[in-house]
Scaffold this motif. Sequence first.
Motif, PDB file in Angstrom:
ATOM      1  N   GLU A  53       0.866  -1.178   0.000  1.00  0.00           N
ATOM      2  CA  GLU A  53       0.000   0.000   0.000  1.00  0.00           C
ATOM      3  C   GLU A  53       0.899   1.223   0.000  1.00  0.00           C
ATOM      4  OE1 GLU A  53      -2.966   2.370   3.005  1.00  0.00           O
ATOM      5  OE2 GLU A  53      -2.789   0.206   3.248  1.00  0.00           O
ATOM      6  N   ILE A  54       0.834   1.986  -1.074  1.00  0.00           N
ATOM      7  CA  ILE A  54       1.673   3.173  -1.184  1.00  0.00           C
ATOM      8  C   ILE A  54       1.084   4.269  -0.303  1.00  0.00           C
ATOM      9  CG2 ILE A  54       2.530   4.970  -2.720  1.00  0.00           C
ATOM     10  CD1 ILE A  54       2.646   2.804  -4.897  1.00  0.00           C
ATOM     11  N   ILE A  55       1.898   4.751   0.610  1.00  0.00           N
ATOM     12  CA  ILE A  55       1.473   5.793   1.544  1.00  0.00           C
ATOM     13  C   ILE A  55       1.697   7.169   0.934  1.00  0.00           C
ATOM     14  CG2 ILE A  55       1.884   6.808   3.824  1.00  0.00           C
ATOM     15  CD1 ILE A  55       2.766   3.932   4.701  1.00  0.00           C
ATOM     16  N   SER A  56       2.881   7.369   0.330  1.00  0.00           N
ATOM     17  CA  SER A  56       3.159   8.665  -0.281  1.00  0.00           C
ATOM     18  C   SER A  56       4.227   8.540  -1.357  1.00  0.00           C
ATOM     19  CB  SER A  56       3.617   9.669   0.780  1.00  0.00           C
ATOM     20  OG  SER A  56       4.856   9.282   1.321  1.00  0.00           O
ATOM     21  N   ILE A  57       4.155   9.466  -2.319  1.00  0.00           N
ATOM     22  CA  ILE A  57       5.179   9.601  -3.354  1.00  0.00           C
ATOM     23  C   ILE A  57       5.472  11.093  -3.459  1.00  0.00           C
ATOM     24  CG2 ILE A  57       5.786   9.324  -5.778  1.00  0.00           C
ATOM     25  CD1 ILE A  57       3.878   7.016  -5.965  1.00  0.00           C
ATOM     26  N   PHE A  68      13.198  11.016  -5.893  1.00  0.00           N
ATOM     27  CA  PHE A  68      11.872  10.477  -5.585  1.00  0.00           C
ATOM     28  C   PHE A  68      11.925   9.821  -4.213  1.00  0.00           C
ATOM     29  CE2 PHE A  68      11.664  10.348 -10.279  1.00  0.00           C
ATOM     30  CZ  PHE A  68      10.502  11.084 -10.465  1.00  0.00           C
ATOM     31  N   ILE A  69      10.898  10.056  -3.441  1.00  0.00           N
ATOM     32  CA  ILE A  69      10.770   9.452  -2.120  1.00  0.00           C
ATOM     33  C   ILE A  69       9.432   8.730  -2.092  1.00  0.00           C
ATOM     34  CG2 ILE A  69      10.693   9.870   0.357  1.00  0.00           C
ATOM     35  CD1 ILE A  69      12.180  12.565  -0.331  1.00  0.00           C
ATOM     36  N   ILE A  70       9.491   7.431  -1.917  1.00  0.00           N
ATOM     37  CA  ILE A  70       8.276   6.607  -1.898  1.00  0.00           C
ATOM     38  C   ILE A  70       8.200   5.888  -0.565  1.00  0.00           C
ATOM     39  CG2 ILE A  70       7.091   4.644  -2.942  1.00  0.00           C
ATOM     40  CD1 ILE A  70       8.380   5.411  -5.589  1.00  0.00           C
ATOM     41  N   GLU A  71       7.053   5.962   0.044  1.00  0.00           N
ATOM     42  CA  GLU A  71       6.823   5.240   1.291  1.00  0.00           C
ATOM     43  C   GLU A  71       5.679   4.264   1.047  1.00  0.00           C
ATOM     44  OE1 GLU A  71       6.245   6.052   6.058  1.00  0.00           O
ATOM     45  OE2 GLU A  71       5.817   7.677   4.649  1.00  0.00           O
TER      46      GLU A  71
END
Length: 131
Positions: A53-57, A68-71
């Motif tokens: 589940e992608i929390i933030s991009i 790019f920062i992906i959580e």
Amino acid sequence: MKVTKIIAVFFLLGMFCLYLNYFSSFVMPWQKEDAIKCVLSWGQLENLPEKAEIISIEKRGSIFTRQFIIEFESSESEIKKWMQQSKGFENNIPEIRKNTKVYEIHPKSLQSYGGRVEITGSKVLINMSWS
């Protein structure tokens, strides 16, 4: 006079779109998939776990640099499987900061700068750059 106002509106709209595309930290919905592909490629990482589940991009940088920062969140077993399949984690010993494992990933075979992956339980933060 009316034509001048129309031109001014189109110019401002164009500048706003340019700002959103290159300078804002907001990732547009149509950019989401490409951002994820870039991050995975730059870090030599496999596709995110299927049930992630992608929390933030977030994106940072300019025309000449990009970050790019992906959580995302997934089960710990899926994260472990993802790590085992990803070349970026090979022979990579993490630094432990409190409950977080921090992996520095700087692939020498790519033009990207690389970055780091931070894993805290079931949450993963990927931070990759290109310059």
